[in-house]
Design a protein around this motif. Structure first.
Motif, short mmCIF file in Angstrom:
data_model
loop_
_atom_site.label_atom_id
_atom_site.label_comp_id
_atom_site.label_asym_id
_atom_site.label_seq_id
_atom_site.Cartn_x
_atom_site.Cartn_y
_atom_site.Cartn_z
N ALA A 170 0.85 -1.19 0.00
CA ALA A 170 0.00 0.00 0.00
C ALA A 170 0.88 1.24 0.00
O ALA A 170 2.02 1.21 0.47
CB ALA A 170 -0.92 0.00 1.22
N SER A 171 0.33 2.31 -0.53
CA SER A 171 1.05 3.59 -0.48
C SER A 171 0.07 4.69 -0.12
O SER A 171 -1.15 4.56 -0.29
CB SER A 171 1.77 3.89 -1.79
N GLN A 172 0.62 5.77 0.38
CA GLN A 172 -0.20 6.88 0.86
C GLN A 172 0.47 8.20 0.55
O GLN A 172 1.69 8.34 0.68
CB GLN A 172 -0.39 6.75 2.37
N ASP A 173 -0.36 9.17 0.17
CA ASP A 173 0.13 10.51 -0.11
C ASP A 173 0.34 11.24 1.22
O ASP A 173 -0.20 10.84 2.27
CB ASP A 173 -0.90 11.25 -0.96
N SER A 174 1.10 12.31 1.18
CA SER A 174 1.29 13.09 2.40
C SER A 174 0.04 13.93 2.67
O SER A 174 -0.75 14.19 1.77
CB SER A 174 2.52 13.99 2.25
N GLY A 175 -0.13 14.32 3.92
CA GLY A 175 -1.31 15.08 4.31
C GLY A 175 -2.19 14.28 5.23
O GLY A 175 -2.29 13.06 5.10
N LEU A 176 -2.82 14.96 6.16
CA LEU A 176 -3.69 14.26 7.12
C LEU A 176 -4.90 13.66 6.41
O LEU A 176 -5.40 14.20 5.43
CB LEU A 176 -4.16 15.22 8.20
N TYR A 177 -5.34 12.53 6.93
CA TYR A 177 -6.57 11.89 6.45
C TYR A 177 -6.51 11.45 4.99
O TYR A 177 -7.53 11.36 4.31
CB TYR A 177 -7.79 12.77 6.70
N GLN A 178 -5.30 11.17 4.53
CA GLN A 178 -5.16 10.57 3.21
C GLN A 178 -5.31 9.05 3.35
O GLN A 178 -4.78 8.46 4.28
CB GLN A 178 -3.78 10.89 2.61
N PRO A 179 -6.02 8.40 2.44
CA PRO A 179 -6.20 6.96 2.55
C PRO A 179 -4.98 6.20 2.05
O PRO A 179 -4.20 6.71 1.25
CB PRO A 179 -7.40 6.70 1.65
N GLN A 180 -4.86 4.97 2.51
CA GLN A 180 -3.87 4.07 1.96
C GLN A 180 -4.50 3.34 0.77
O GLN A 180 -5.63 2.86 0.86
CB GLN A 180 -3.40 3.07 3.03
N HIS A 181 -3.75 3.27 -0.31
CA HIS A 181 -4.20 2.61 -1.53
C HIS A 181 -3.46 1.29 -1.65
O HIS A 181 -2.23 1.26 -1.57
CB HIS A 181 -3.92 3.48 -2.75
N PHE A 182 -4.22 0.24 -1.89
CA PHE A 182 -3.66 -1.11 -1.90
C PHE A 182 -3.54 -1.65 -3.32
O PHE A 182 -4.37 -1.37 -4.19
CB PHE A 182 -4.56 -2.06 -1.10
N GLY A 183 -2.50 -2.46 -3.52
CA GLY A 183 -2.39 -3.24 -4.74
C GLY A 183 -3.26 -4.48 -4.67
O GLY A 183 -3.90 -4.75 -3.64
#
Lengths: 113, 114
Positions: free
Chosen positions: B93-106
Motif C-alpha cells: 500500500a502507499s499513501q500521499d502526504s497530508g492528514l486523512y489521506q487513505p492508503q491505496h492497496f495493490g
C-alpha cells in the motif's frame, strides 16, 4: 487495545434491501476510520472513510454512521445490488496520518436477486 | 486513476528459499506499507516505510523479513528463508502526504510455500 471488532461475519441481503455492518473499537487514539471493499483475488479498495469529528458521511448508496462516545461505527448500504457482493472490512488508523491501518475481521456480503 | 501494482501475482516457492515480492507504489506517494492476509482471515500490518527507513513494524516482521526501496519507483519485501506459515496474500500500500489521506492497496501477491 488495538483491535477493531466487526459483525456480522457474513450477511445475506435481498436485492434492494439495506445491508448493515457494525464495528467497535477501544483505542481512543484512532482518528480515521476507512471502510474497504474486497472482491475475490483483489486487494482492499477504499470505499468510504470518516473522521471522528463527523457523525455521519454519505457517498451515494454508502453511509457511515459514527458514534464517538460509544466507540462504534457502522456501514449502511442502501438499495443493495448483486454487484455489492464482496467482503467489507472496517478499519481504523491512529493519529498522525501515516500510521498503520488496523483492520476488522471482515463481513462477507451476498446480495441475492 | 493511479494504482499500486504488484508482481508477481502468484509466487510458488520451496520452504527455506528466499523470495522477493515487488511493488510499484503510486508515484509521488511518500509512505509505503506491507500487509498480509492469510486465507479467510483479516488483513494484518507488517511494516511501514518512509524516507528510506522503517517507521513501524509488527511482531510478524521478524529478522527473516526486510524491505527496500532500491530506486525511485520500486518497493520490495524480502523473506530470507520462507516457512510454510508464510503462505498468504501480501499486499503493498502507499499513501500521499497530508492528514486523512487513505492508503491505496495493490491487488497482492499470493505466496505459496511448499
Amino acid at each position: 487495545q488495538q483491535q477493531v471488532k466487526q459483525s456480522p461475519q457474513s450477511l445475506i441481503v435481498q436485492k434492494g434491501g439495506i445491508s448493515i455492518i457494525n464495528c467497535a473499537y477501544e483505542n481512543t487514539a484512532f482518528d480515521y476510520f476507512p471502510w474497504y471493499q474486497q472482491f475475490p483475488g483483489k486487494g482492499p479498495a477504499l470505499l468510504i472513510a470518516i473522521r471522528p469529528d463527523v457523525s455521519e458521511k454519505k457517498e451515494g448508496r454508502f453511509t457511515i454512521s459514527f458514534n464517538k462516545s460509544a466507540k462504534q461505527f457502522s456501514l449502511h448500504i442502501m438499495d443493495s445490488q448483486p454487484g455489492d457482493s464482496a467482503t467489507y472490512f472496517c478499519a481504523a488508523r491512529g493519529s498522525g496520518g501515516y500510521q498503520k491501518v488496523t483492520f476488522g475481521t471482515g463481513t462477507k456480503l451476498q446480495v441475492i436477486p | 486513476e493511479p494504482e499500486v501494482t504488484q508482481t508477481p501475482s502468484h509466487q510458488v516457492t520451496q520452504m527455506g528459499q528466499e523470495v522477493i515480492l515487488r511493488c510499484v507504489p503510486i508515484s509521488n506517494h511518500l509512505y509505503f506499507y506491507w500487509y498480509r492476509q492469510i486465507l479467510g482471515q483479516k488483513v494484518e500490518f507488517l511494516v511501514s516505510f518512509y524516507n528510506n527507513e522503517i517507521s513501524e513494524k509488527s511482531e510478524i516482521f521478524d529478522d527473516q523479513f526486510s524491505v527496500e526501496r532500491p530506486d525511485g519507483s520500486n518497493f520490495t519485501l524480502k523473506i530470507r528463508s520462507t516457512k510454510l506459515e508464510d503462505s498468504a496474500m501480501y499486499f503493498c500500500a502507499s499513501q500521499d502526504s497530508g492528514l486523512y489521506q487513505p492508503q491505496h492497496f495493490g491487488d497482492g501477491t499470493r505466496l505459496s510455500i511448499l
